[in-house]
Design an enzyme around this catalytic site. Sequence first.
Site, PDB file in Angstrom:
ATOM      1  N   ASP A  73      24.167  50.689 -74.476  1.00  0.00           N
ATOM      2  CA  ASP A  73      24.561  49.916 -73.291  1.00  0.00           C
ATOM      3  C   ASP A  73      26.043  49.552 -73.322  1.00  0.00           C
ATOM      4  O   ASP A  73      26.679  49.407 -72.276  1.00  0.00           O
ATOM      5  CB  ASP A  73      23.736  48.626 -73.176  1.00  0.00           C
ATOM      6  CG  ASP A  73      22.403  48.900 -72.472  1.00  0.00           C
ATOM      7  OD1 ASP A  73      22.345  49.848 -71.669  1.00  0.00           O
ATOM      8  OD2 ASP A  73      21.428  48.179 -72.744  1.00  0.00           O
TER       9      ASP A  73
ATOM     10  N   ILE B  49      22.941  48.960 -67.077  1.00  0.00           N
ATOM     11  CA  ILE B  49      23.718  49.426 -65.917  1.00  0.00           C
ATOM     12  C   ILE B  49      23.976  48.245 -64.980  1.00  0.00           C
ATOM     13  O   ILE B  49      25.060  48.121 -64.402  1.00  0.00           O
ATOM     14  CB  ILE B  49      22.951  50.531 -65.140  1.00  0.00           C
ATOM     15  CG1 ILE B  49      22.555  51.682 -66.057  1.00  0.00           C
ATOM     16  CG2 ILE B  49      23.728  50.996 -63.909  1.00  0.00           C
ATOM     17  CD1 ILE B  49      23.589  52.735 -66.253  1.00  0.00           C
TER      18      ILE B  49
ATOM     19  N   LYS C 260       8.995  35.227 -49.798  1.00  0.00           N
ATOM     20  CA  LYS C 260       7.935  34.945 -50.766  1.00  0.00           C
ATOM     21  C   LYS C 260       8.512  34.833 -52.182  1.00  0.00           C
ATOM     22  O   LYS C 260       8.218  33.886 -52.914  1.00  0.00           O
ATOM     23  CB  LYS C 260       6.939  36.106 -50.698  1.00  0.00           C
ATOM     24  CG  LYS C 260       5.598  35.827 -51.304  1.00  0.00           C
ATOM     25  CD  LYS C 260       4.670  36.959 -50.893  1.00  0.00           C
ATOM     26  CE  LYS C 260       3.446  37.016 -51.744  1.00  0.00           C
ATOM     27  NZ  LYS C 260       2.633  38.195 -51.428  1.00  0.00           N
TER      28      LYS C 260
ATOM     29  N   SER D  61      13.259  49.504 -69.491  1.00  0.00           N
ATOM     30  CA  SER D  61      13.933  50.612 -68.772  1.00  0.00           C
ATOM     31  C   SER D  61      14.214  50.316 -67.307  1.00  0.00           C
ATOM     32  O   SER D  61      14.136  51.198 -66.460  1.00  0.00           O
ATOM     33  CB  SER D  61      13.105  51.910 -68.848  1.00  0.00           C
ATOM     34  OG  SER D  61      12.841  52.235 -70.157  1.00  0.00           O
TER      35      SER D  61
ATOM     36  N   GLU E 179      33.861  61.764 -76.205  1.00  0.00           N
ATOM     37  CA  GLU E 179      32.967  61.311 -75.123  1.00  0.00           C
ATOM     38  C   GLU E 179      32.921  59.790 -74.985  1.00  0.00           C
ATOM     39  O   GLU E 179      32.617  59.277 -73.911  1.00  0.00           O
ATOM     40  CB  GLU E 179      31.551  61.874 -75.326  1.00  0.00           C
ATOM     41  CG  GLU E 179      30.738  61.297 -76.482  1.00  0.00           C
ATOM     42  CD  GLU E 179      30.965  62.004 -77.810  1.00  0.00           C
ATOM     43  OE1 GLU E 179      32.028  62.631 -77.979  1.00  0.00           O
ATOM     44  OE2 GLU E 179      30.098  61.917 -78.702  1.00  0.00           O
TER      45      GLU E 179
ATOM     46  N   GLY F  26      17.068  49.332 -66.365  1.00  0.00           N
ATOM     47  CA  GLY F  26      18.509  49.544 -66.169  1.00  0.00           C
ATOM     48  C   GLY F  26      19.289  48.241 -66.228  1.00  0.00           C
ATOM     49  O   GLY F  26      20.240  48.041 -65.480  1.00  0.00           O
TER      50      GLY F  26
ATOM     51  N   LYS G 232       4.692  44.799 -54.608  1.00  0.00           N
ATOM     52  CA  LYS G 232       4.028  43.614 -55.154  1.00  0.00           C
ATOM     53  C   LYS G 232       5.026  42.655 -55.801  1.00  0.00           C
ATOM     54  O   LYS G 232       5.905  43.075 -56.553  1.00  0.00           O
ATOM     55  CB  LYS G 232       2.987  44.075 -56.193  1.00  0.00           C
ATOM     56  CG  LYS G 232       1.830  44.835 -55.547  1.00  0.00           C
ATOM     57  CD  LYS G 232       1.061  43.891 -54.643  1.00  0.00           C
ATOM     58  CE  LYS G 232      -0.077  44.567 -53.938  1.00  0.00           C
ATOM     59  NZ  LYS G 232      -0.677  43.696 -52.911  1.00  0.00           N
ATOM     60  N   THR G 233       4.871  41.401 -55.510  1.00  0.00           N
ATOM     61  CA  THR G 233       5.796  40.404 -56.067  1.00  0.00           C
ATOM     62  C   THR G 233       5.196  39.671 -57.268  1.00  0.00           C
ATOM     63  O   THR G 233       5.888  38.961 -57.979  1.00  0.00           O
ATOM     64  CB  THR G 233       6.176  39.337 -55.015  1.00  0.00           C
ATOM     65  OG1 THR G 233       4.988  38.642 -54.637  1.00  0.00           O
ATOM     66  CG2 THR G 233       6.813  39.960 -53.784  1.00  0.00           C
TER      67      THR G 233
ATOM     68  N   CYS H  69      32.341  66.974 -83.290  1.00  0.00           N
ATOM     69  CA  CYS H  69      31.909  66.483 -84.604  1.00  0.00           C
ATOM     70  C   CYS H  69      31.094  67.555 -85.326  1.00  0.00           C
ATOM     71  O   CYS H  69      31.660  68.526 -85.802  1.00  0.00           O
ATOM     72  CB  CYS H  69      31.177  65.162 -84.463  1.00  0.00           C
ATOM     73  SG  CYS H  69      31.295  64.182 -85.954  1.00  0.00           S
ATOM     74  N   LEU H  70      29.768  67.437 -85.359  1.00  0.00           N
ATOM     75  CA  LEU H  70      28.978  68.502 -85.966  1.00  0.00           C
ATOM     76  C   LEU H  70      29.296  69.826 -85.268  1.00  0.00           C
ATOM     77  O   LEU H  70      29.284  70.895 -85.894  1.00  0.00           O
ATOM     78  CB  LEU H  70      27.481  68.188 -85.842  1.00  0.00           C
ATOM     79  CG  LEU H  70      26.550  69.251 -86.403  1.00  0.00           C
ATOM     80  CD1 LEU H  70      26.691  69.376 -87.905  1.00  0.00           C
ATOM     81  CD2 LEU H  70      25.104  68.949 -86.052  1.00  0.00           C
TER      82      LEU H  70
ATOM     83  N   HIS I 175      34.870  61.959 -81.608  1.00  0.00           N
ATOM     84  CA  HIS I 175      33.964  61.885 -80.453  1.00  0.00           C
ATOM     85  C   HIS I 175      34.722  61.466 -79.192  1.00  0.00           C
ATOM     86  O   HIS I 175      34.758  60.278 -78.865  1.00  0.00           O
ATOM     87  CB  HIS I 175      32.855  60.865 -80.726  1.00  0.00           C
ATOM     88  CG  HIS I 175      31.863  61.319 -81.728  1.00  0.00           C
ATOM     89  ND1 HIS I 175      30.739  62.034 -81.392  1.00  0.00           N
ATOM     90  CD2 HIS I 175      31.827  61.165 -83.066  1.00  0.00           C
ATOM     91  CE1 HIS I 175      30.041  62.309 -82.484  1.00  0.00           C
ATOM     92  NE2 HIS I 175      30.686  61.790 -83.521  1.00  0.00           N
TER      93      HIS I 175
HETATM   94  N1  GLN Z   1      26.543  65.240 -89.944  1.00  0.00           N
HETATM   95  C1  GLN Z   1      27.944  65.429 -89.811  1.00  0.00           C
HETATM   96  C2  GLN Z   1      28.722  64.466 -90.703  1.00  0.00           C
HETATM   97  O1  GLN Z   1      28.194  63.466 -91.123  1.00  0.00           O
HETATM   98  C3  GLN Z   1      28.391  65.285 -88.375  1.00  0.00           C
HETATM   99  C4  GLN Z   1      28.243  63.910 -87.822  1.00  0.00           C
HETATM  100  C5  GLN Z   1      28.362  63.843 -86.317  1.00  0.00           C
HETATM  101  O2  GLN Z   1      28.274  64.855 -85.643  1.00  0.00           O
HETATM  102  N2  GLN Z   1      28.485  62.650 -85.776  1.00  0.00           N
HETATM  103  O3  GLN Z   1      29.870  64.706 -90.975  1.00  0.00           O
END
Ligand code: GLN
Length: 536
Positions: free
Chosen positions: A71, A19, A224, A14, A510, A16, A188-189, A382-383, A508
């Site tokens: 990542d 990043i 150092k 962790s 995002e 990063g 501390k190194t 999605c869901l 999705h």
């Molecule tokens: N579980 C739902 C499906 O398989 C939605 C999947 C999701 O939100 N990525 O269709």
Amino acid sequence: MSKFIFITGGVVSSLGKGIAAASIGKLLEARGLKTTIIKCDPYLNVDPGTMNPFQHGEVYVTDDGAETDLDLGHYERFTNAHITKDCNITTGKVYYTVITKERRGDYLGKTVQIIPHITDEIKRCIKKVSHEKDVDVTIVEIGGTVGDIESLPFLEAIRQLRWELGESYAVNVHVTLLPYIKSAGEQKTKPTQHSVGRLREIGIAPDILLCRTEKHISKEQRDKLALFCNVDREAVIEAGDVKHIYEVPLSFKKESLDDLILKKLNLKREDRDMKEWKGLVIKRLKTPQREVKISVVGKYMALQDAYKSIYEALIHGGIANDARVHIAKIDSEDLEKGNLEKYLQGAQGILIPGGFGDRGIEGKIRAVQYARENKIPFFGICLGMQVASIEFARNVCGLSGANSTEFDKDTPNPVVSLLEEQKHVKNLGASMRLGAYPCKLIKQSKSFQAYRKENISERHRHRYEFNNKYKKSFEAKGMIFAGINSSQDLVEIIELKDHPWFVACQFHPEFKSKPDQVHPLFRDFVKASLDVKRIS
Ligand code: GLN
């Protein structure tokens, strides 16, 4: 031929590294270099697609339909690198290929071993990416911490690669921690010295130390570290804590990390400042003019990484609207009974992200109802689109017991169900509807207003779909089917007519948002939420 940067991590996990790798990519891109990034994951799963978010965090999906490590999401957000399935190399994938070859008889007569067969396969995978993408620099991040048994074959592979390539073709960057001991009042190194020692035992000598630290590194400490870790003084880079991850490239730039890498790789490129990144992204992140509160209703709320891309895309939406986004993380199980006000009071926007399984589903359905009835901007992903459909079916269309067959196989009203092709799926790995698919928008929709074009392409990761049998009754009650995949006749986006902003999509979005290229739906969702006045 591509040059390489190998990134390893020491002392603790962790730190990063992802990043750091993405930020290095950003710096090099700003110098006019074309880069790509590879993440090596030393676990035996072929991909993280079947792992629980509590184990692994978010599963990031690429355009070509790979389920990968989160990542890779950082890489796509920070850079313009086009990340594909080959950019995530797992131990599982490597062994799968080698064992398949062995069964076919490709190694006939030979004993198949970790060295050379596994390491050769790792090298082949790395070279394939850098070759096919035709880049100037390939950044390879090795997951895990130096000293882990699992990552040894990957470390041996990069050691060999560096030896084959020669000095100015590869540089080793070691991300390490300088812990600050309060009682002693100093950093501390020693842990770094030990971790570099472990690397040297296996033949890897770091060229650059990226030192994660809470405090500035003094000149003495730098000297150092340089002396005992056998690196140049200028190669001890301070990687201090910053408030926003998008500041990391700038903090590296301040330490002249880009100049150093270019020098070590014998590359010459003009220095350009990162004006846009500094101006737009950082200024708006640090001193936004407005504020907005968005509630995210999900089921892995305790885990920072489970909805990584969603949280980042909301922040990007904030940048685009010059607003600070306060994200309230709400566990949907808490919404299953009682008064929702306690949890959703003050929310100017409500987002329901993707997910699997029935835990907390009824709470999500209640959250949709709350957003619909109180005219609070709603974004279902999605869901999130599936539960929005269930809620509408039950509470607006009067279809009692409506559900997805994922949660209730015998529901009298399966408004979300499996396509015929998914009914016969036996293996759960990589068998969902995955990756980019086209979608056509109707002009009179919020989605079209956002994208400002008719044809879009977005990434998917799901098995279940909206059941077209219910389209007519939904339309009669004011639901708009704003986006359709025409070739398969699948519903991609639903919207509500009489609502300030109620958009839910089967894909999705995002995964395609960046701080300097916000996704249009996130931009408009945050914008609509800013218009809502609520007292918290
Ligand atoms: N579980 C739902 C499906 O398989 C939605 C999947 C999701 O939100 N990525 O269709």
